[in-house]
Design an enzyme around this catalytic site. Structure first.
Site, PDB file in Angstrom:
ATOM      1  CG  LEU A  43       5.763  -1.239 -23.167  1.00 16.72           C
ATOM      2  CD1 LEU A  43       5.782  -0.528 -24.512  1.00 16.72           C
ATOM      3  CD2 LEU A  43       4.396  -1.108 -22.514  1.00 16.72           C
ATOM      4  CG  ASP A  44       4.066  -8.330 -22.027  1.00 17.97           C
ATOM      5  OD1 ASP A  44       4.727  -8.259 -20.977  1.00 17.97           O
ATOM      6  OD2 ASP A  44       2.861  -8.630 -22.065  1.00 17.97           O
ATOM      7  NE  ARG A  45      11.060 -11.606 -27.205  1.00 15.36           N
ATOM      8  CZ  ARG A  45      12.355 -11.679 -27.526  1.00 15.36           C
ATOM      9  NH1 ARG A  45      12.798 -11.134 -28.647  1.00 15.36           N
ATOM     10  NH2 ARG A  45      13.193 -12.307 -26.725  1.00 15.36           N
ATOM     11  CB  THR A  98       3.163  -4.991 -25.654  1.00 16.15           C
ATOM     12  OG1 THR A  98       2.390  -6.123 -25.262  1.00 16.15           O
ATOM     13  CG2 THR A  98       2.328  -3.732 -25.468  1.00 16.15           C
ATOM     14  NE  ARG A 133      -0.092 -11.113 -23.816  1.00 16.19           N
ATOM     15  CZ  ARG A 133       1.048 -11.776 -23.796  1.00 16.19           C
ATOM     16  NH1 ARG A 133       2.132 -11.230 -23.240  1.00 16.19           N
ATOM     17  NH2 ARG A 133       1.127 -12.984 -24.319  1.00 16.19           N
TER      18      ARG A 133
END
Length: 316
Positions: free
Chosen positions: A154-156, A158, A257
């Site tokens: 997961l993105d930082r 998210t 996103r």
């Protein structure tokens, strides 16, 4: 002579790969020579290294202590001391959503990296290893031959469900299910503007590594452009925003996103992809909310506080 017993975390891998981790400083030629000369044996029999290890297999190394020490620098000891954080089992930095003998699923908070971006980073991967060591599930010495690891990213900024394999079996099985799309991933996000109908959108994604950003295209223009597919359903409408459930069908970098921004509905707080800057939001309001596993079981990650607070504010 040293005798080692294969545990759950080492089982399933090839014998030569196990030995290359155990004797990490030895050249491969040395390991295969020791196998040929029966200085290293598996279950008291000669082995060639291609054997698949099973739980309770025994490995015997007829090597001098000097040779063993020379080739088996204890990387686990250094790794634990220098790279893993101290952890309090009563106050974990994440919520445990599911755990069995092979798999761990956590609710990753926004702001925590899934994996290291720089050598000195502390990511969810390191916190998970620290938790497994502190809880006694993993022994420090076993980290020389297998290290539990996350299966998805997961993105930082998210939050939500992050999956880790505690054993090689768990890591391989969950990675396979994710790769074959046997696990369905659903995200919740708050986007700018009103969306009143469900939609299934497709496109192509081009990655710009320099800017750490992606661009959405209607048609591929380069061999590296990746096909993406996203499906979303509006759950609640507010005055100038919508709570969406997004089914991530393909899983590419920044897919949700960028895809939502491309249809003029950026995720709230995601200034990188065109959302308005809001002082009350510290990160994009995107949350990996639910997994549907192959066996029909659901794993749900409760919303983080910032997400719940924004919904309350939007409802007035």
């Amino acid at each position: 002579m040293r005798e080692l017993v294969i545990g759950q975390n080492e089982a399933g891998q090839r014998f030569d790969k196990y030995l290359k981790k155990l004797l990490s400083q030895a050249p491969g030629s040395f390991i295969y020579k020791m196998l040929r000369k029966k200085n290293i044996v598996l279950n008291d029999k000669k082995a060639d290294g291609t054997e698949k290890l099973k739980v309770n297999d025994t490995v015997k190394l007829y090597l001098s202590e000097e040779t063993y020490t020379k080739f088996s620098s204890d990387t686990a000891e250094t790794f634990v001391k220098e790279q893993l954080p101290e952890i309090d089992l009563m106050h974990l930095p994440f919520q445990i959503l599911y755990e069995d003998a092979d798999v761990l699923m956590i609710n990753k908070p926004s702001g925590m990296l899934s994996q290291k971006a720089k050598p000195d980073d502390i990511s969810a991967n390191e916190y998970i290893l620290a938790y497994l060591l502190a809880s006694g599930v993993v022994k420090k010495e076993n980290l020389n031959t297998f290290r539990p690891s996350i299966c998805n990213r997961l993105d930082r900024n998210t939050s939500g469900v992050l999956i880790a394999g505690k054993t090689l079996k768990g890591l391989q099985e969950m990675s396979k299910q994710l790769r074959m799309r046997e696990v369905k991933k659903f995200y919740h996000c708050i986007v700018e503007g009103n969306i009143t109908a469900s939609q299934h959108i497709r496109g192509y994604l081009r990655k710009d590594a320099k800017q750490n950003k992606v661009k959405i295209l209607e048609k591929p223009e380069d061999k590296d452009d990746k096909f993406i597919e996203t499906e979303y359903v509006p759950l609640e409408n507010y005055k100038h925003a919508t709570l969406l459930e997004v089914h991530l069908i393909t899983g590419r970098t920044h897919q949700i996103r960028a895809h939502l921004a491309s249809i003029k509905h950026p995720v709230m707080g995601d200034v990188k992809y065109g959302a308005k800057k809001r002082n009350e939001i510290t990160s994009q309001l995107l949350h990996a909310y639910r997994l549907e596993l192959e066996n029909g079981e659901e794993i749900i990650a409760p919303y983080p506080k910032e997400f719940k607070d924004m919904i309350k504010k939007l409802k007035g």
